[in-house]
Scaffold this active site. Structure first.
Site, PDB file in Angstrom:
ATOM      1  NE  ARG A 162      -3.190  -3.025   0.544  1.00 55.45           N
ATOM      2  CZ  ARG A 162      -3.699  -3.781   1.531  1.00 55.45           C
ATOM      3  NH1 ARG A 162      -3.057  -3.906   2.678  1.00 55.45           N
ATOM      4  NH2 ARG A 162      -4.823  -4.438   1.347  1.00 55.45           N
ATOM      5  CG  ASP A 191      -2.549  -6.293  -0.726  1.00 57.89           C
ATOM      6  OD1 ASP A 191      -3.647  -6.249  -1.313  1.00 57.89           O
ATOM      7  OD2 ASP A 191      -2.437  -6.672   0.446  1.00 57.89           O
ATOM      8  CG  HIS A 262      -5.593  -8.795  -0.853  1.00 53.53           C
ATOM      9  ND1 HIS A 262      -6.137  -7.536  -0.736  1.00 53.53           N
ATOM     10  CD2 HIS A 262      -6.115  -9.525   0.169  1.00 53.53           C
ATOM     11  CE1 HIS A 262      -6.952  -7.491   0.320  1.00 53.53           C
ATOM     12  NE2 HIS A 262      -6.963  -8.679   0.876  1.00 53.53           N
ATOM     13  CG  ASP A 343      -5.951 -11.763   3.439  1.00 54.66           C
ATOM     14  OD1 ASP A 343      -5.201 -12.192   2.545  1.00 54.66           O
ATOM     15  OD2 ASP A 343      -5.983 -10.567   3.776  1.00 54.66           O
ATOM     16  CD  GLU A 344      -9.436  -8.590   3.764  1.00 51.26           C
ATOM     17  OE1 GLU A 344     -10.053  -7.917   4.607  1.00 51.26           O
ATOM     18  OE2 GLU A 344      -8.452  -8.150   3.150  1.00 51.26           O
ATOM     19  CD1 TRP A 410      -6.862 -12.839   9.211  1.00 55.84           C
ATOM     20  CD2 TRP A 410      -7.615 -10.742   9.361  1.00 55.84           C
ATOM     21  NE1 TRP A 410      -7.744 -12.633   8.174  1.00 55.84           N
ATOM     22  CE2 TRP A 410      -8.217 -11.340   8.231  1.00 55.84           C
ATOM     23  CE3 TRP A 410      -7.939  -9.409   9.656  1.00 55.84           C
ATOM     24  CZ2 TRP A 410      -9.125 -10.675   7.413  1.00 55.84           C
ATOM     25  CZ3 TRP A 410      -8.837  -8.737   8.836  1.00 55.84           C
ATOM     26  CH2 TRP A 410      -9.425  -9.371   7.731  1.00 55.84           C
ATOM     27  CE1 TYR A 435      -4.263  -7.721  12.251  1.00 56.94           C
ATOM     28  CE2 TYR A 435      -5.389  -6.322  10.680  1.00 56.94           C
ATOM     29  CZ  TYR A 435      -4.854  -7.545  11.027  1.00 56.94           C
ATOM     30  OH  TYR A 435      -4.908  -8.585  10.136  1.00 56.94           O
ATOM     31  CG  PHE A 436       0.897  -2.148  16.424  1.00 54.12           C
ATOM     32  CD1 PHE A 436      -0.027  -2.700  17.298  1.00 54.12           C
ATOM     33  CD2 PHE A 436       2.246  -2.297  16.737  1.00 54.12           C
ATOM     34  CE1 PHE A 436       0.359  -3.387  18.450  1.00 54.12           C
ATOM     35  CE2 PHE A 436       2.656  -2.969  17.885  1.00 54.12           C
ATOM     36  CZ  PHE A 436       1.710  -3.514  18.733  1.00 54.12           C
ATOM     37  CG  ASP A 437      -3.829  -1.229  10.586  1.00 53.32           C
ATOM     38  OD1 ASP A 437      -3.907  -1.995  11.585  1.00 53.32           O
ATOM     39  OD2 ASP A 437      -4.432  -1.455   9.522  1.00 53.32           O
ATOM     40  CD  GLU A 486      -4.902  -0.769   4.101  1.00 50.25           C
ATOM     41  OE1 GLU A 486      -4.126  -0.680   5.074  1.00 50.25           O
ATOM     42  OE2 GLU A 486      -5.595  -1.791   3.887  1.00 50.25           O
TER      43      GLU A 486
HETATM   44  C1  ACM Z   1      -5.826  -8.978   6.895  1.00 50.35           C
HETATM   45  O1  ACM Z   1      -5.777  -8.046   7.714  1.00 50.35           O
HETATM   46  N1  ACM Z   1      -6.541  -8.868   5.783  1.00 50.35           N
HETATM   47  C2  ACM Z   1      -5.086 -10.200   7.093  1.00 50.35           C
END
Ligand code: ACM
Ligand code: ZN
Length: 504
Positions: A162, A191, A262, A343-344, A410, A435-437, A486
């Site tokens: 990102r 990604d 992704h 993921d996703e 996660w 999650y440090f974001d 992001e």
């Molecule tokens: C993730 O945060 N999509 C692994």
């Protein structure tokens, strides 16, 4: 005036040395004593040949951070004013060390890893670096510390897709990991918004997939697009340099190559990897986002989220590509574990793709979730045959876990709990609290992805859930914090996010 100055100094000294000993992570045992040890220009670093690397690390650190140049020695005839490093491999816990400090100096003993960790503790005992600090003020409290890692896996992640981070910053980041005795750097290299690892067989991954024509401004869906071409990649030479830099600090670099989702950047480079190579990239999901430049064909994404255009699971070409990529990845990264994302993954394209549907039929799969499982299991076989172990995000549970896969949990801890109950190894990395974001204070002065993970919650986190019995709990290899980028577009903000403020 002079008297007042002396009083102030004494007062400052009292404050410094009556303080708690704050070592992160907290050591197993600390026994405090009175007094301090003062480092001087005459202090020797004494060690045998086997741990000279650790001694050089310390020497270099003291020189660069405090302008204190110490000499290395094999013996110390005076047996005082020394930092003595003693290496012994016959200990049952890897990374165990003991650090003892009295008025004559410091002794750090352990296996090679343990001595390195002892040095990190020593560094944390030093006063905070300050360019104006005189070296004669470099003192540490007299104490004894006994310590070893609770978990075999201690990870920290960084999203380099990102936003892209230069090699020098990656090294600095690795230094931060080392200082906190973390032993895995999870490097998120691919990604939708950029492919960052040079793959020689597929040069367009970086020449096309490594660049986007703009980025949305502000929080998704954004108030516009900055219209700036943005990108970058790591060459294989740079990757080797980083892997070595990390290894010198007892850190394994865990590469992540995302599949089957992704995938926008890879598909922009090689559209034939998509179920629908001729369909234009959709630049909104679910909301319309401002776009910059060419909209035709396949494009590297300019906004954040989850996108339907994933790797086609129905065609052999996808697996040939993935295996070729893995061949180059495995040659660069000695890590036992290889992360394949997982993921996703939206299933919309697979549902309408004749090739994916044919694959489901041929393999008697129940649905698209089982197709995802087929994808991951095929990659697992490939990696296992090369002596590596696959890691995936907890979505790899859906449709059935690959037989030897390690699960990174996660979306909370549920996936990790389920995997451990199925006798799979697990790394805990739940969004809440690692999650440090996420925001770390109630009033952040720049955009974060949301959530609220203050430092108290992070420190209080126990990665072994109470739902597991003792046998199952052994599958928890450890924990990891993640930094998705992001909304992090500069290195100062990376540092702000990973070193949270104490609010209370
Ligand atoms: C993730 O945060 N999509 C692994
Ligand atoms: Zn397909």
């Amino acid at each position: 005036m002079r008297f007042l100055f002396t009083i102030c100094l004494l007062f400052a000294a009292t404050i410094i040395f009556s303080q708690e000993i704050n070592i992160i992570p907290k050591p197993v045992e600390i026994m405090k004593a009175d007094g301090t040890f003062l480092l001087t220009r005459e202090t020797l670093i004494v060690c045998d040949e086997k741990i000279e690397d650790a001694a050089l690390f310390l020497k270099d650190y003291l020189n660069t951070q405090y302008s204190l140049q110490l000499q290395l020695a094999r013996h110390n005839r005076e047996s005082k004013n020394a930092i003595l490093l003693i290496n012994g491999e016959d200990q049952d816990k890897k990374g165990l060390y003991e650090l003892a400090c009295d008025k004559n100096g410091v002794v750090i003993g352990g296996d090679t890893e343990g001595v390195f960790y002892g040095i990190q503790t020593f560094i944390q005992l030093l006063p905070a670096t300050n360019p104006k600090l005189k070296t004669q003020n470099l003192q540490i409290p007299q104490l004894t510390i006994f310590d070893y890692p609770r978990f075999a896996y201690r990870g920290m992640h960084l999203d380099c897709s990102r936003h892209f981070w230069p090699v020098d910053f990656i090294k600095k980041y690795i230094d931060y990991l080392a200082l906190h005795k973390l032993n895995t750097f999870h490097w998120h290299l691919t990604d939708d918004q950029g492919w960052r690892i040079e793959i020689k067989k597929y040069p367009k991954l970086i020449s096309i997939g490594g660049w986007r024509n703009g980025t949305i401004i502000g929080r998704y869906p954004g108030s516009g697009n900055d219209g700036l071409k943005y990108g970058g990649h790591y060459t294989q030479e740079q990757i080797k340099e980083i892997v070595k830099y990390a290894a010198d600090r007892y850190i394994t670099v865990l590469p992540e190559i995302e599949m089957p989702a992704h995938a926008s950047a890879a598909i922009a480079a090689y559209p034939e990897l998509s179920c629908f190579p001729d369909e234009q990239t959709i630049n909104f999901y679910p909301k319309q986002c401002a776009w910059s430049g060419d909209k035709n064909g396949k494009q590297v994404q300019q906004t954040w989220g989850v996108f339907d255009d994933v790797f086609c699971a129905g065609q052999e070409n996808t697996f040939n590509f993935m295996q070729d990529v893995m061949d180059e990845v495995l040659a660069l990264f000695p890590s036992k574990y290889i992360h394949v994302g997982g993921d996703e993954c939206p299933k919309e394209n697979w549902k309408r793709c004749p090739k994916c549907q044919q694959r489901i039929k041929d393999n008697k799969l129940k649905d698209e979730h089982e197709l995802q499982s087929y994808f991951i299991q095929r990659m697992e076989k490939y990696l296992n045959n090369k002596g590596r172990t696959l890691i995936g995000w907890d979505e790899i549970l859906e449709g059935g876990l690959a037989p030897n896969a390690v699960v990174m949990s996660w979306r909370g801890e549920a996936g990790g709990i389920e995997a451990a109950k199925q006798n799979h190894d697990v790394i805990m990395t739940p969004g809440n609290p690692v999650y440090f974001d996420f925001s770390q204070s109630e009033n952040e002065d720049s955009v974060t992805i949301g959530g609220f993970n203050p430092i108290e919650k992070v420190f209080a986190y126990n990665p072994v859930p109470k739902e597991l019995n003792a046998e199952q709990a052994k599958h928890i290899l450890g924990a990891q914090a993640n930094l998705w980028t992001e909304y992090i577009d500069n290195t100062k903000k990376v540092e702000y996010m990973i070193f949270p403020v104490w609010q209370h």
